[in-house]
Design an enzyme around this catalytic site. Sequence first.
Site, PDB file in Angstrom:
ATOM      1  CB  CYS A  35      -0.947   0.015   1.193  1.00  0.00           C
ATOM      2  SG  CYS A  35      -0.096   0.081   2.769  1.00  0.00           S
ATOM      3  CB  CYS A 104      -3.580  -0.430   8.978  1.00  0.00           C
ATOM      4  SG  CYS A 104      -4.409  -0.580   7.378  1.00  0.00           S
TER       5      CYS A 104
END
Length: 126
Positions: A35, A104
Amino acid sequence: MALYSDKVMEHFLQPRNVGVIEDADGVGEVGNAKCGDIMKMYLKIDDDIITDVKFETFGCASAIASSSMATELIKGQRVEDAMQLTNKAVAEALDGLPPHKLHCSVLAEEAIQSALEDYNRKKKNA
Ligand code: FES
């Protein structure tokens, strides 16, 4: 159901401990190649206790919320206890993350581990 919990939204909109510690005792920077998000953690440590922690995160809402929550969780902890912090604990403290956003919270765990390793390395070489 909303994608994000109220806690995630709150920590994203008002993140705790954002910033830099100039004379940090440990600094860790990690990124996720997929990402492209990057997280940097700064630790101030006295007598093996984390007295201050700050972060800079260039990333998504979940990455910012995870960094913020992770800093809150380890502030005041002993180094050896902070080493045990898992992304699962961060995600749980945020009342959950969507499955595709769990990485995350992994970034937050890794950033803290990396900063603690930096501290331990410096301590050994001191
Ligand atoms: Fe990669 Fe959130 S999308 S850290």
